[in-house]
Design a protein around this motif. Structure first.
Motif, short mmCIF file in Angstrom:
data_model
loop_
_atom_site.label_atom_id
_atom_site.label_comp_id
_atom_site.label_asym_id
_atom_site.label_seq_id
_atom_site.Cartn_x
_atom_site.Cartn_y
_atom_site.Cartn_z
N TYR A 60 74.16 45.75 30.46
CA TYR A 60 75.23 46.63 30.02
C TYR A 60 75.09 47.82 29.17
O TYR A 60 73.92 47.68 28.48
CB TYR A 60 76.23 45.70 29.20
CG TYR A 60 76.95 44.63 30.14
CD1 TYR A 60 76.06 43.12 30.02
CD2 TYR A 60 77.94 44.79 31.00
CE1 TYR A 60 76.61 42.26 30.84
CE2 TYR A 60 78.34 43.53 31.61
CZ TYR A 60 77.64 42.47 31.66
OH TYR A 60 78.26 41.34 32.36
N THR A 61 75.98 48.78 29.38
CA THR A 61 75.88 49.87 27.96
C THR A 61 76.85 49.28 27.27
O THR A 61 78.26 48.99 27.62
CB THR A 61 76.42 51.07 28.90
OG1 THR A 61 75.24 51.57 29.74
CG2 THR A 61 76.89 52.37 27.70
N SER B 101 72.15 51.98 25.61
CA SER B 101 71.92 51.51 26.90
C SER B 101 70.47 51.28 27.25
O SER B 101 69.59 52.07 27.19
CB SER B 101 72.23 52.76 28.07
OG SER B 101 72.01 52.41 29.41
N TRP B 102 70.12 49.99 27.42
CA TRP B 102 68.74 49.63 27.74
C TRP B 102 68.35 50.09 29.14
O TRP B 102 67.13 50.54 29.06
CB TRP B 102 68.55 48.21 27.57
CG TRP B 102 68.78 47.73 26.06
CD1 TRP B 102 67.64 47.74 25.26
CD2 TRP B 102 69.88 47.31 25.37
NE1 TRP B 102 68.31 47.42 23.98
CE2 TRP B 102 69.51 47.13 23.99
CE3 TRP B 102 71.30 47.25 25.90
CZ2 TRP B 102 70.47 46.63 23.09
CZ3 TRP B 102 72.32 46.73 24.94
CH2 TRP B 102 71.80 46.48 23.75
N SER B 103 69.22 50.18 30.02
CA SER B 103 68.66 50.39 31.31
C SER B 103 68.76 51.91 31.61
O SER B 103 67.97 52.40 32.11
CB SER B 103 69.61 49.93 32.60
OG SER B 103 71.00 50.14 32.22
N GLY B 104 69.53 52.44 30.52
CA GLY B 104 69.39 54.07 30.71
C GLY B 104 68.49 54.54 29.73
O GLY B 104 68.26 55.66 29.59
N THR C 46 70.35 56.23 23.40
CA THR C 46 71.56 56.04 22.63
C THR C 46 72.41 57.40 22.64
O THR C 46 71.66 58.37 22.88
CB THR C 46 71.27 55.79 21.23
OG1 THR C 46 70.33 56.92 20.64
CG2 THR C 46 70.46 54.29 21.03
N VAL D 195 81.91 46.90 26.14
CA VAL D 195 80.82 47.02 27.23
C VAL D 195 81.15 47.46 28.82
O VAL D 195 82.31 47.30 28.93
CB VAL D 195 79.98 45.78 27.33
CG1 VAL D 195 79.81 45.18 26.18
CG2 VAL D 195 81.07 44.62 27.99
N SER E 291 74.40 52.38 33.55
CA SER E 291 73.38 52.71 32.38
C SER E 291 73.79 53.88 31.76
O SER E 291 73.11 54.43 30.61
CB SER E 291 72.06 53.09 33.19
OG SER E 291 72.24 54.00 34.13
N SER E 292 74.77 54.60 32.20
CA SER E 292 75.38 55.89 31.61
C SER E 292 76.23 55.47 30.28
O SER E 292 76.93 54.70 30.44
CB SER E 292 76.03 56.82 32.39
OG SER E 292 75.47 57.26 33.48
N ILE E 293 75.95 56.41 28.93
CA ILE E 293 76.70 56.05 27.91
C ILE E 293 77.69 57.26 27.91
O ILE E 293 77.63 58.54 27.41
CB ILE E 293 75.88 56.19 26.71
CG1 ILE E 293 74.62 55.36 26.73
CG2 ILE E 293 76.54 56.14 25.44
CD1 ILE E 293 73.61 55.69 25.85
#
Length: 124
Positions: free
Chosen positions: A32-33, A52-55, A58, A98, A102-104
């Motif tokens: 998740y973001t 975002s871990w996939s993105g 921070t 959440v 991946s986009s914050i």
């Protein structure tokens, strides 16, 4: 939906620090973001910080850059918002949220699950 529980709010003097926690029930944040938002009385909810871990990154609102950091525990079940050099204008209810992807993004409407919020009050 992800169940979220925030904690760590309170009353602090200007210049002080607080650490907020956002815990996820039954799952990790790794897919998740996660965003932190805040809402002061009479104002709209605004983005504060996200991770975002996939993105792989921070993001911070300009108003908190250099003062706030965002991190997580190794298991990625709790996300922290470390707030330093607090100002009276940081006073608000703080929420974590959440979203998939991946986009914050900074639009709160993009986040589907929200915690109940925790009050942060900064006295001058």
């Amino acid at each position: 939906q992800v169940q979220l529980v925030e904690s760590g709010g309170g009353l602090v003097q200007a210049g002080g620090s607080l650490r907020l926690s956002c815990a996820a029930s039954e799952r990790t944040f790794s897919t998740y973001t996660v965003g932190w938002f805040r809402q002061a009385p009479g104002k709209e909810r605004e983005f504060v910080a996200g991770i975002s871990w996939s993105g792989g990154g921070t993001r911070f609102a300009d108003s908190v850059k250099g003062r706030f950091t965002i991190s997580a525990d190794n298991a990625k079940t709790t996300v922290y918002l470390q707030m330093m050099s607090l100002k009276p204008e940081d006073t608000a209810v703080y929420y974590c949220a959440v979203r998939g992807g991946s986009s914050i993004v900074i639009d709160p409407r993009a986040f589907g699950s929200w915690g109940q919020g925790t009050q942060v009050t900064v006295s001058s």
